[in-house]
Scaffold this active site. Structure first.
Site, PDB file in Angstrom:
ATOM      1  N   SER A 180      15.959   9.520  30.775  1.00  0.00           N
ATOM      2  CA  SER A 180      15.873   9.135  29.372  1.00  0.00           C
ATOM      3  C   SER A 180      14.687   8.187  29.263  1.00  0.00           C
ATOM      4  CB  SER A 180      17.166   8.443  28.944  1.00  0.00           C
ATOM      5  OG  SER A 180      17.051   8.011  27.616  1.00  0.00           O
ATOM      6  N   CYS A 234      15.186   7.411  24.341  1.00  0.00           N
ATOM      7  CA  CYS A 234      16.125   6.503  23.687  1.00  0.00           C
ATOM      8  C   CYS A 234      15.448   5.242  23.186  1.00  0.00           C
ATOM      9  CB  CYS A 234      17.294   6.168  24.614  1.00  0.00           C
ATOM     10  SG  CYS A 234      16.779   5.301  26.098  1.00  0.00           S
ATOM     11  N   ARG A 277      -3.145  18.929  -8.488  1.00  0.00           N
ATOM     12  CA  ARG A 277      -2.870  18.642  -7.069  1.00  0.00           C
ATOM     13  C   ARG A 277      -1.356  18.568  -6.902  1.00  0.00           C
ATOM     14  NH1 ARG A 277      -5.541  12.656  -7.576  1.00  0.00           N
ATOM     15  NH2 ARG A 277      -4.244  11.998  -9.311  1.00  0.00           N
ATOM     16  N   ARG A 283      24.488   0.657  25.134  1.00  0.00           N
ATOM     17  CA  ARG A 283      24.102  -0.480  25.985  1.00  0.00           C
ATOM     18  C   ARG A 283      25.312  -1.366  26.251  1.00  0.00           C
ATOM     19  NH1 ARG A 283      19.618  -2.245  21.836  1.00  0.00           N
ATOM     20  NH2 ARG A 283      21.504  -1.897  20.632  1.00  0.00           N
ATOM     21  N   ARG A 308      24.315   3.064  29.454  1.00  0.00           N
ATOM     22  CA  ARG A 308      23.366   2.357  30.311  1.00  0.00           C
ATOM     23  C   ARG A 308      24.037   1.124  30.894  1.00  0.00           C
ATOM     24  NH1 ARG A 308      18.119  -0.325  27.804  1.00  0.00           N
ATOM     25  NH2 ARG A 308      19.658  -1.842  27.130  1.00  0.00           N
ATOM     26  N   ARG A 344     -19.175  13.840 -10.162  1.00  0.00           N
ATOM     27  CA  ARG A 344     -18.066  13.161  -9.476  1.00  0.00           C
ATOM     28  C   ARG A 344     -18.061  13.483  -7.988  1.00  0.00           C
ATOM     29  NH1 ARG A 344     -13.608  12.475 -13.702  1.00  0.00           N
ATOM     30  NH2 ARG A 344     -14.286  13.885 -15.338  1.00  0.00           N
ATOM     31  N   HIS A 346       2.371 -11.364   9.485  1.00  0.00           N
ATOM     32  CA  HIS A 346       3.379 -11.675  10.497  1.00  0.00           C
ATOM     33  C   HIS A 346       4.785 -11.330  10.009  1.00  0.00           C
ATOM     34  CE1 HIS A 346       6.196 -14.440  12.577  1.00  0.00           C
ATOM     35  NE2 HIS A 346       5.513 -14.032  13.622  1.00  0.00           N
ATOM     36  N   ASP A 400      10.445  -0.345  26.474  1.00  0.00           N
ATOM     37  CA  ASP A 400       9.958  -1.044  27.658  1.00  0.00           C
ATOM     38  C   ASP A 400       8.746  -0.353  28.264  1.00  0.00           C
ATOM     39  OD1 ASP A 400      11.730  -3.019  27.366  1.00  0.00           O
ATOM     40  OD2 ASP A 400      12.874  -2.663  29.185  1.00  0.00           O
ATOM     41  N   GLY A 419      12.783   5.347  28.157  1.00  0.00           N
ATOM     42  CA  GLY A 419      13.002   4.082  27.464  1.00  0.00           C
ATOM     43  C   GLY A 419      11.649   3.587  26.978  1.00  0.00           C
ATOM     44  N   THR A 420      11.231   4.131  25.838  1.00  0.00           N
ATOM     45  CA  THR A 420       9.840   3.920  25.435  1.00  0.00           C
ATOM     46  C   THR A 420       9.571   2.523  24.891  1.00  0.00           C
ATOM     47  OG1 THR A 420      10.410   5.061  23.393  1.00  0.00           O
ATOM     48  CG2 THR A 420       9.270   6.338  25.084  1.00  0.00           C
ATOM     49  N   GLY A 457     -10.428   5.945  -5.676  1.00  0.00           N
ATOM     50  CA  GLY A 457     -11.141   4.754  -6.144  1.00  0.00           C
ATOM     51  C   GLY A 457     -12.248   4.281  -5.236  1.00  0.00           C
ATOM     52  N   GLU A 465      11.357   3.879  32.259  1.00  0.00           N
ATOM     53  CA  GLU A 465      10.850   2.827  31.380  1.00  0.00           C
ATOM     54  C   GLU A 465       9.841   1.926  32.075  1.00  0.00           C
ATOM     55  OE1 GLU A 465      14.059   0.187  30.138  1.00  0.00           O
ATOM     56  OE2 GLU A 465      15.188   0.618  31.948  1.00  0.00           O
ATOM     57  N   TYR A 475      16.465  16.154  23.906  1.00  0.00           N
ATOM     58  CA  TYR A 475      17.003  15.438  22.735  1.00  0.00           C
ATOM     59  C   TYR A 475      16.198  14.174  22.476  1.00  0.00           C
ATOM     60  CZ  TYR A 475      19.159  12.159  26.001  1.00  0.00           C
ATOM     61  OH  TYR A 475      19.351  11.219  26.980  1.00  0.00           O
ATOM     62  N   LYS A 529     -11.266  18.033  -4.774  1.00  0.00           N
ATOM     63  CA  LYS A 529     -11.404  18.278  -6.199  1.00  0.00           C
ATOM     64  C   LYS A 529     -12.142  19.605  -6.443  1.00  0.00           C
ATOM     65  CE  LYS A 529     -12.534  14.843  -9.124  1.00  0.00           C
ATOM     66  NZ  LYS A 529     -11.629  14.843 -10.317  1.00  0.00           N
ATOM     67  N   MET A 571     -15.060   6.007  -4.291  1.00  0.00           N
ATOM     68  CA  MET A 571     -16.431   6.449  -4.541  1.00  0.00           C
ATOM     69  C   MET A 571     -16.693   6.613  -6.037  1.00  0.00           C
ATOM     70  SD  MET A 571     -17.131   8.824  -1.264  1.00  0.00           S
ATOM     71  CE  MET A 571     -15.724   9.781  -1.743  1.00  0.00           C
TER      72      MET A 571
END
Lengths: 886, 886
Positions: free
Chosen positions: B770, B838, B338, B560, B616, B94, B454, B775, B772-773, B103, B751, B858, B25, B105
């Protein structure tokens, strides 16, 4: 190139250190020659020549000429000539690789014989029968190995001759018979091999040398190397050695002897020999060999010479020797010497006595025991001194002995075991479906499968005795019996199995309980003087803690509290705790559990008075404490079909739904470890309270508990922070109330890759790291141990995709790399960070060495493995653990 | 120290770049002041002063005097004095932190009033009613914030006065009423706070500044910072600014305006204002504000000035501005500016039009779109242009809209879904036990739980629409209805939910299908010009491949094959393959499967003609293709109780035992990936045959398939070697038979942690990696996604143990570290190693940036995320992705 590389060495040009170039056999023949022992002269063609041949299919330039030179020297020295009809030289051509590959490669004996030189041999020996027998042996062996004419064609002919002559044994054939057979053999070669048997001895020699070179690449040798992880690039040497004959009459003999008893280690005459025989006759077991005592009586002069050679060799190699010798017409020849294989007990006794004799020092003594061998001594086992009636012998697949009733069915095994009976599971082979049967049994016996079969791998994993592949045993599953050599064993009959020897005994055999004998005690004492890394134990009960301390444990590296959540006075409370619907209900269950845990901790601290005790907070997935989901579902179904059980059904259904809510797809990676402590209020606090109350009680009694509290399955710094905050608050509350000082530390397991990768962060809060390599192996490799060991691991081992079971020996390149990263990063942040290992690898010698090299403060292993780890830790200092996978 | 640090800055001493020192501010007020806009003058106390105060509880040395100096300057400039009864200066105090914490402070307005200066205000304004109102507002606000006398005491008194006076609104109260209330308020302060309301204005100012400093450390601000990962060490600045009043009659006003329409992006008048009101009245929503068009009519001169200010600010900041203003008796004051928040559609239009107007260049335009926002456009959604009858609004927990019949029970959801009906699962909240219901439903609506509940986490994970915490909805589970504002919705009634807005609509609303509009197309075109990293897609069917290509995918990064093993014409064959008892039986099943797979591959290659397709090989645990074990067990039990079904029972039992043998404890870590290919003969060969036959067919048709075959779950070099050998043999066989050239490469997923750790070895065989993030995250963190997202992950997120879901955004410190190690080691060995990702992270903007920075070739993501990834890849080049977790 020619002239610059030497490819052939006379025996007196080499020595024992030239193993890589001359092979094991060649370098030892050279060493014996240099010691002045009576070695039949000869020369060795190097492994470099073999490698050249393997790459190009031909001799390196100059080799042929070099052989000529060395052959001429040999002929000149002996006054004989290869192929000479007057005074022929006969040689053996044998392979000898740098690493022993027994039975994998080829040997040709009696080379140099042809129709002409045969006459010379007859003249030399005056024994026509012997000479023709030698000739036909040569043709047979040479044809098989070099000409690829199968041995069986010759054996058929020999059998036919014996029938024709109406005799049973080879020795009953006459010179004439052998002479006729030689002609028949030559005809076979011509018919089957397409050309005459080569008569020119120099050509025979080249053909034999080439055949040995080629045998390096035969499929069974390749498979052997793959299995034992031996490099293909080593190559084999070829030994060309003057023949000597133990079958030249009653003053000739052949035998093997040891400088000490390989079974007990005692310094006494040990060995066996046969008069008028060749080496292969001893191996074939057709005649019963005589003892060394008999040799001392029958051939006293030769024996005295042999004894002196034994003495000389043992002193020279400073180790117990296993030797082969031949006596040709009263003259002794030494053909082979090597360090002798021995039992664990013998290894200990020999090492201790050699130190007493001043032959070796303590450090050398320590390198003479294979730590893995101690495992034989530290399981219940058969008394090797006693005779048992062995009904069948299989593969020694998992050590230890067990007694129990025969069962053939896994469900039956489970039921009987639950009813308190001890059973031995007997199967054709096992599958993953049999896991519950293996768990229930004292041990496993299979008629099929090898050392890496399902039963073998699973039993070893569980530390249960197992004998695999006892193929003489015929199982009849319908009738629930097995038959072996006419003997019928029925379900319920008691048998004893010894997984260390593979022996099966009918009835209950008395077993030797494991103990630390005086030789072992001395060795371990020397190990303790030398080693710098501590050895702790994994123990969850006061009994285990006491036993481990007797075995020399210097504290507990892993005390798992989950053990304390089991037992019939606890499980109902634990279930209440898990299934509680309100915090109040849960707290009530926790309050009731706390005093029970406290008593357990008191017992453990008492047993480990003055030594550190690392307690791991509750780790397993909670549903391990709940009834089995499928069982509940089946019980529901049953109640549904039982009239008038509506209320029971509804209660069961309610429980089923609660248990189902806790059910997990991959429990290994689910709600367990610190995730439980963080998610369920009070669980951590209760455990810490029980630990600290126990410690305070003992402190008031004047004892000295050393408390280390370990948070399991940490992957994020904030997990450890959250748990540590609760631990410290709960501990300080108790300490404050009890008005004593209990020093304690808080640390964590490193058992997830992420913990290892972020160890620098985690070390800001952890006072110690304990590598939980069981789980770290599971996550790093993506191997669920429960599934892998029963399924794809045996396949991987048999295909050579894995060199060994990574749950037994650390996966150094993967898991080990993470450990090193974590240790270095942790110590960088906290210089006094205490580092240990508490996975099962802590009891594996190779892994112990790795732990020492990466700078761990201690290893922790099961009580029975503590002696083994003490020895391995000392050997690690010496840098001399043999690679057990090779 | 004193004198060396400057703690106070007049507005004309600062600028927009001094955000860290002056707060958001303060720095914008300074910037507007420097632009010559009419900003009420004042000064800013720095964040450094706050930090000093936070550490020590007191002002830094010299601050008090510095405030005096700046206050005196301000008074001199305005000719007013704080507390002066003749011409009083009133100020606001302020907070203003470097990062906006809306909101969180405190603010105090009208500071400087006391009984004496009040008279001055009356004299200045000539409005007694206004002055008393201002005075009581000040007492109320100051007491609440500084003196900790709760606001409610004052509000009760105000309500009592209105009742007493028989009026409903504050505006109906007279000057006398307010005067009386001021006295009552002062009495409340004395009674509740224990002392008189502080009258000295300079003391008021210090107390307010301290209160703002202290508010930095209040619990809700701390929690906010923890949640959004904002450092506690930033501190807040304090702005002291001359008060201006929008409530001084009909020529006064207050309002907010935007320089463009934040909903559509159109360049038009947009905003709202209220005549004779203060800012808080606009927010409170008591009176309906008027539009900017009305302002242009009612206050034309002021509006013209405002429009010029808007224009100036937009040009200056080169972005759409969101501004606050006040008109005091015809004079415009700018209070705040802003960058304005905007919808995805508006963001695109503004960015494109600003480029057309020459205001910004294309690169800047690209940074103006949050990639995550595109997600709104790329799911089916409600038409924002249309009015729907919204029956309730909940939290927008997972974007996308869905239509279906209401069901309350998860089993019912499953049954109806299997019967082909579309359902929306409506629950109080969900638990892990409800997973099958969530899977079966089109979307989820819960009356409780937040953004990390959940239901929210699981639905987001599955990409399903979800609205959580629609608390106005009362669910009656007994009667299977829910009630909302008197409306009853029954099970089976159709509703539409929009997870992006949280809106629930009765009946079937027409949904907008996702499309790439012309603004998006231009932005993506610019992104494509800039980015260097390719964007591929994860697609298993020809349809998905076609759609992804329309969205700009440059190939398939993950196809797959398991998809092709499902379907009713295949599953029976797959089961035969798994349960085969002989190799012959298995081969028969494989032979029947091959032509079916071939057709699938043809469709995919056709859709991706000329672009690379990474296939794969079969990855999931085999039992995913088998009947459920528990179902089988229950069916067995049922058959047992059905008379005359003995044969069926036995068949069922046999199947049960076979399936049980395949059952695994932790299937994620079990017999899957290359372990299947290596263990079960023919499975790999069959897939490769189908792939290559398909490619050959297309080549013969003149098309150009680019085949990349990927081996899953490799951990050991030898695994890849074994599979690669089989792949090459099978591929070359087909190529040879079909007489065409099909270039293909063989690579692997990375992976498993072990694959990453031994990447240098693996790269000797792999032509591409590749990551396999999905797993790799599971194994590195030890998180089973199936279990974590429903169980402990929500707890971890809510407790701040994890900053975000690591399955959505890469765990940079753990998983990311492994990736970097693997990429570097792999490229070291093979310089042209192709690297991609991937896992689902390939569609997450932050993760895309990480991938760019570590040098991947890629990213590959689901078809709908391709546009988002194209944009993110361009922003990565610019290094300007906003950290979405902050």
């Amino acid at each position: 190139m020619s002239g610059s590389t030497k490819y052939v060495y006379d025996f007196d040009e080499g020595n024992a250190k030239m193993k890589n170039l001359l092979g094991g056999k060649g370098s030892n023949l050279a060493e014996m020659t240099n010691l002045g022992l009576p070695v039949p002269p000869g020369f060795t063609i190097t492994t470099e020549a073999c490698n050249y041949f393997t790459d190009t299919g031909r001799y390196p330039e100059g080799l042929h000429e070099e052989i000529d030179v060395h052959l001429a020297k040999l002929e000149a020295r002996l006054g004989k000539k290869l192929g000479n009809p007057g005074n022929p030289l006969l040689v053996s051509v044998r392979s000898g690789a740098p690493i022993s590959m027994p039975g994998m490669m080829d040997t040709v004996l009696n080379l140099g014989l042809n129709d002409e030189s045969l006459q010379g041999l007859i003249a030399q020996t005056g024994d026509e029968r012997f000479a023709y027998d030698a000739y036909r042996r040569f043709i047979q062996m040479f044809s098989d190995i070099v000409l690829e004419v199968k041995r069986s064609f010759f054996e058929e002919e020999l059998t036919r001759k014996k029938q024709e002559r109406g005799v049973g044994l080879d020795v009953e054939l006459t010179a004439k018979d052998w002479k006729e057979l030689v002609e028949k053999f030559k005809a076979i070669v011509k018919e089957r091999g397409g050309k005459d048997f080569p008569g020119a001895p120099r050509e025979q020699l080249d053909l034999a040398i080439r055949a040995v070179f080629e045998s390096w690449g035969n499929p069974r040798a390749k498979l052997y190397r793959k299995t034992y992880d031996i490099s293909d690039s080593l190559g084999t040497a070829v030994n060309v050695q003057t023949m000597v004959f133990g079958n030249m009459g009653e003053t000739s003999a052949t035998g093997v002897c040891f400088s000490r008893d390989p079974s007990t280690g005692q310094r006494r005459r040990y060995g066996e020999f046969l008069i008028n025989a060749q080496g292969e006759d001893v191996v074939a077991g057709i005649r019963t060999p005589h003892s060394m005592d008999q040799m001392a009586e029958e051939l006293p002069e030769v024996y005295a010479e042999l004894e002196a050679a034994m003495e000389k060799l043992e002193r020279h190699y400073q180790d117990m020797q296993d030797m082969e010798f031949t006596v040709e017409r009263g003259k002794l020849y030494m053909l082979q010497t090597r360090n002798g294989k021995r039992t664990a007990a013998a290894a200990l006794r020999i090492a201790v006595e050699m130190v007493e004799e001043g032959l070796i020092d303590k450090k050398v003594a320590l390198t003479r025991i294979q730590p893995e061998q101690l495992d034989q001594l530290l399981h219940p086992r058969l008394d090797p001194e006693r005779d048992y009636e062995v009904i069948v012998t299989g593969l020694p697949a998992s050590p230890g002995a067990a007694v129990g009733k025969v069962v053939f069915d896994c469900d039956a095994a489970e039921q009987k075991s639950q009813a308190g009976e001890k059973v031995i599971l007997v199967r054709y082979e096992t599958t993953p479906d049999d896991l519950h049967g293996i768990i229930a049994a004292q041990g496993v016996l299979t008629s099929h499968g090898g050392m890496t079969s399902h039963a073998a791998v699973v039993a070893r994993g569980m530390g249960k005795p197992c004998i695999a592949g006892a193929e003489a045993m015929k199982i009849n599953m319908q009738e629930h019996i097995f038959e072996v050599n006419g003997l019928v064993v029925r379900e319920g009959d008691v048998i004893t199995i010894d997984g260390a020897s593979g022996k099966v005994i009918l009835g209950e055999a008395e077993l030797i309980e494991p103990r630390v004998d005086k030789n072992l005690e001395r060795i371990l004492g020397w190990a303790d003087e030398l080693r710098t890394m501590k050895v702790r134990t994994n123990a969850d009960t006061p009994e285990d803690a006491r036993r481990a301390r007797e075995f020399g444990a210097e504290g507990i590296g892993l005390c798992r509290t989950e053990h304390m959540f089991l037992g019939e006075d606890r499980l109902p409370l634990v279930r209440d705790m898990i299934l509680a619907e309100t915090d109040g209900e849960r707290q009530e269950a926790l309050n009731a559990l706390e005093p029970k845990l406290r008593e357990d901790f008191k017992g453990i601290f008492m047993a480990m008075d003055g030594l550190p005790v690392t307690i791991r907070l509750l780790d397993p997935p909670l549903h391990e404490f709940l009834p089995n989901l499928m069982d509940l579902r089946v019980e529901m179904e049953e109640l549904k079909h039982t009239p008038g059980e509506r209320a029971d059904f509804e209660e069961k259904e309610k429980l089923y739904h609660k248990v189902r809510a806790e059910h997990e797809v991959n429990p290994m990676l689910g709600m367990r470890g610190c995730r439980v402590g963080i998610s369920i209020p009070g669980v951590t606090r209760m455990q810490v309270q029980a630990i600290m109350e126990a410690a305070c009680d003992l402190r008031h009694e004047g004892l000295d508990p050393h408390v280390e509290i370990m948070v399991p399955l940490v992957g994020f710094l904030k997990e450890l922070q959250a748990e540590k905050e609760e631990i410290i608050a709960a501990a300080e509350k108790v300490i404050g109330e009890r008005c004593v000082t209990i020093p304690f530390t808080v640390g964590t397991m490193i058992e997830l890759p992420r913990a290892a990768l972020t160890a620098a962060e985690i070390a800001t809060e952890a006072q110690f790291f304990s590598f939980g390599t069981n789980d770290l192996t599971q996550t790093t490799l993506g191997f669920s141990r429960d599934d892998a060991e029963g399924k794809f691991l045996p396949i991987y081992l048999s295909k050579g995709i894995l060199p060994y079971n990574p749950f037994a020996t650390l996966d150094f390149d993967g898991v080990g790399k993470l450990m090193k990263m974590a240790a270095a990063a942790g110590r960088e942040v906290r210089h006094d960070l205490k580092l240990g290992i508490c996975g099962e690898h802590g009891g594996d010698p190779q892994s112990v060495r790795f732990c020492y090299e990466m700078g761990l403060d201690y290893v922790s292993c099961s009580p029975f493995r503590v002696p083994l780890a003490r020895l391995a830790a000392a050997q690690a200092v010496l840098g001399k653990v043999e690679d057990a996978t090779k």
